[in-house]
Design an enzyme around this catalytic site. Structure first.
Site, PDB file in Angstrom:
ATOM      1  N   GLY A   1     -14.493 -18.824  -8.756  1.00  0.00           N
ATOM      2  CA  GLY A   1     -15.326 -18.404  -7.813  1.00  0.00           C
ATOM      3  C   GLY A   1     -16.478 -18.126  -8.439  1.00  0.00           C
ATOM      4  O   GLY A   1     -17.339 -17.213  -7.799  1.00  0.00           O
TER       5      GLY A   1
ATOM      6  N   ASP B   1     -15.354 -23.842  -7.981  1.00  0.00           N
ATOM      7  CA  ASP B   1     -15.873 -23.041  -6.707  1.00  0.00           C
ATOM      8  C   ASP B   1     -15.900 -23.934  -5.658  1.00  0.00           C
ATOM      9  O   ASP B   1     -15.724 -25.295  -6.103  1.00  0.00           O
ATOM     10  CB  ASP B   1     -17.393 -22.568  -6.630  1.00  0.00           C
ATOM     11  CG  ASP B   1     -17.166 -21.290  -5.695  1.00  0.00           C
ATOM     12  OD1 ASP B   1     -17.065 -21.283  -4.480  1.00  0.00           O
ATOM     13  OD2 ASP B   1     -17.920 -20.288  -6.111  1.00  0.00           O
TER      14      ASP B   1
ATOM     15  N   ASP C   1     -10.373 -25.716  -4.589  1.00  0.00           N
ATOM     16  CA  ASP C   1     -10.049 -24.442  -3.875  1.00  0.00           C
ATOM     17  C   ASP C   1      -9.144 -23.547  -4.676  1.00  0.00           C
ATOM     18  O   ASP C   1      -8.086 -24.138  -5.150  1.00  0.00           O
ATOM     19  CB  ASP C   1      -9.312 -25.197  -2.668  1.00  0.00           C
ATOM     20  CG  ASP C   1      -8.937 -23.813  -1.575  1.00  0.00           C
ATOM     21  OD1 ASP C   1      -8.880 -22.424  -2.118  1.00  0.00           O
ATOM     22  OD2 ASP C   1      -8.602 -24.041  -0.462  1.00  0.00           O
ATOM     23  N   MET C   2      -9.392 -22.274  -4.961  1.00  0.00           N
ATOM     24  CA  MET C   2      -8.642 -21.584  -5.976  1.00  0.00           C
ATOM     25  C   MET C   2      -7.206 -21.215  -5.230  1.00  0.00           C
ATOM     26  O   MET C   2      -6.397 -20.747  -6.204  1.00  0.00           O
ATOM     27  CB  MET C   2      -9.316 -20.219  -6.121  1.00  0.00           C
ATOM     28  CG  MET C   2      -9.541 -19.340  -4.992  1.00  0.00           C
ATOM     29  SD  MET C   2     -10.431 -17.816  -5.397  1.00  0.00           S
ATOM     30  CE  MET C   2     -10.841 -17.106  -3.916  1.00  0.00           C
TER      31      MET C   2
ATOM     32  N   LYS D   1     -15.006 -12.810 -11.143  1.00  0.00           N
ATOM     33  CA  LYS D   1     -16.209 -11.873 -11.060  1.00  0.00           C
ATOM     34  C   LYS D   1     -16.300 -11.533  -9.578  1.00  0.00           C
ATOM     35  O   LYS D   1     -16.687 -12.499  -8.942  1.00  0.00           O
ATOM     36  CB  LYS D   1     -17.104 -12.114 -12.029  1.00  0.00           C
ATOM     37  CG  LYS D   1     -18.331 -11.108 -11.851  1.00  0.00           C
ATOM     38  CD  LYS D   1     -19.826 -11.693 -12.067  1.00  0.00           C
ATOM     39  CE  LYS D   1     -20.941 -10.764 -12.056  1.00  0.00           C
ATOM     40  NZ  LYS D   1     -21.047 -10.672 -10.698  1.00  0.00           N
TER      41      LYS D   1
ATOM     42  N   HIS E   1     -11.990  -8.589  -4.774  1.00  0.00           N
ATOM     43  CA  HIS E   1     -12.330  -7.722  -3.880  1.00  0.00           C
ATOM     44  C   HIS E   1     -12.700  -8.189  -2.454  1.00  0.00           C
ATOM     45  O   HIS E   1     -12.716  -7.388  -1.633  1.00  0.00           O
ATOM     46  CB  HIS E   1     -13.669  -6.484  -4.320  1.00  0.00           C
ATOM     47  CG  HIS E   1     -14.942  -7.174  -4.263  1.00  0.00           C
ATOM     48  ND1 HIS E   1     -16.049  -6.333  -4.212  1.00  0.00           N
ATOM     49  CD2 HIS E   1     -15.315  -8.394  -4.330  1.00  0.00           C
ATOM     50  CE1 HIS E   1     -17.186  -7.175  -3.992  1.00  0.00           C
ATOM     51  NE2 HIS E   1     -16.859  -8.356  -4.150  1.00  0.00           N
TER      52      HIS E   1
END
Length: 357
Positions: A200, A223, A243-244, A257, A261
């Site tokens: 990402g 990403d 796609d993670m 990073k 969240h």
């Protein structure tokens, strides 16, 4: 009795002032927005010394009749710690002049680092409007207040609005530029690895810093395809579209990073499990490196706590994520199959979290 009544009245008026402060917090934000629109931080810097009110009006090419309004704007911004005042020699006397503070220095456009693009993006209606819908959202079945405000999720909105997408990417790059200040102190975190995947990682701002600082480390930015499209690889930095949630390239270490969240606990566990799979070949020596907020209500000083709690509600408002306390982070790591972790609060609002298999 009269003394007690007087005390109760004083408490009520103090409560009134406290309420007014929070009711009108948005005015402080809008005053900061106007200061950026007027380019005041750069004007003061270019002036070469603290700038008086008449000099500021002249630099703004503003009608002197607006003098009292600019004075009142600056008075609030000085009170908020965004600017400061000092005495400036003028002829045989002195006048009050406005100067930059550490906070407003971060808002200079050409400064390195500069948070101007980040602050500018946070004032965009796409971000501000959903917060006005919090009450409606809580009484609805919409996934986020962003859906309530815009009829779609944040990521869909981002992909469909080129102007906001550009602004948002610039915001993330400017935020990542703060890494320049500390990467030299974090070399040991990345040393000993031959490969790193920045999951990402957007346009690669952080990975560019890391790859330059550690030329023997092979860095990969993962990403979405449209994010990394047309980005140029270099000797030890490459960009991969993917796609993670589906797959993460194999590496000795993974960097996340300000990614987790933005997602729910369930989605975070999915990503962390993919991270664990990606570093499996490194065995117990592999590591997931997370840069994110860790809320510590008992130890965080007031401004730091304010910033973290505001970020938490922002994540609730715009996406499905949240800012987490240490015990909440630990729960994610254990559920994803990791054995232990280490938290180091060295990035101001954010912390460095090292997670081990």
């Amino acid at each position: 009795m009269a003394i007690n009544e007087g005390k109760e009245e004083a408490e009520l008026f103090q409560a009134q002032a406290h309420l007014y402060k929070h009711v009108f917090n948005f005015i402080g934000s809008m005053c900061l927005k106007s200061a950026l629109q007027l380019n005041i931080p750069d004007i003061i810097h270019s002036h070469g010394r603290p700038i008086t009110l008449p000099e500021l009006l002249s630099a703004l090419q503003m009608d002197p009749a607006k003098s009292s309004y600019v004075y009142r704007l600056m008075r609030l911004l000085v009170h908020s710690g965004l600017f400061s005042t000092t005495k400036v020699p003028i002829g045989e006397g002195e006048e009050e002049g406005y100067d930059l503070t550490p906070s407003s220095r971060l808002l200079r456009k050409d400064n390195v680092p500069s948070l101007f693009p980040f602050v500018q993006a946070m004032f965009h209606p796409a971000i501000v409007h959903p917060s006005e819908c919090l009450g409606d959202w809580l009484s609805s079945n919409e996934p986020t207040p962003f859906h309530t405000a815009h009829g779609m999720g944040f990521w869909d909105y981002l992909s469909q609005n080129e102007e906001f997408n550009r602004l948002f990417n610039q915001a993330m790059i400017s935020d990542s530029s703060m890494m320049n200040l500390v990467i030299k102190d974090c070399r040991s975190v990345f040393e000993g690895f031959n490969s790193l995947v920045d999951v990402g990682g957007g346009k690669g701002a952080v990975s560019r810093i890391i790859s330059t600082s550690l030329p023997n480390l092979q860095c990969t930015v993962l990403d979405l395809p449209h994010v990394v499209e047309n980005l140029q690889d270099s000797r030890n930095l490459k960009f991969v579209g993917g796609d993670m949630f589906q797959s993460i390239p194999t590496a000795d270490a993974i960097l996340l990073k300000l990614v987790l969240h933005a997602y729910s606990d369930e989605d975070c566990v999915k990503v962390l499990r993919k991270c664990k799979e990606a570093i499996a070949s490194k065995g117990k020596e592999g590591k997931v490196i997370i840069i994110d907020i860790v809320i510590n209500e008992k130890k965080d000083e007031h401004d730091l706590k304010d910033a973290k709690l505001f970020f938490d509600v922002l994540m609730m408002t715009v996406v499905t994520g949240r800012e987490r306390e240490e015990k909440e982070w630990e729960k994610l790591f254990l559920e994803a199959g990791f054995s232990h972790y280490k938290i180091t609060p060295i990035f101001g609002v954010r912390s460095l979290i090292e997670v081990y298999p």
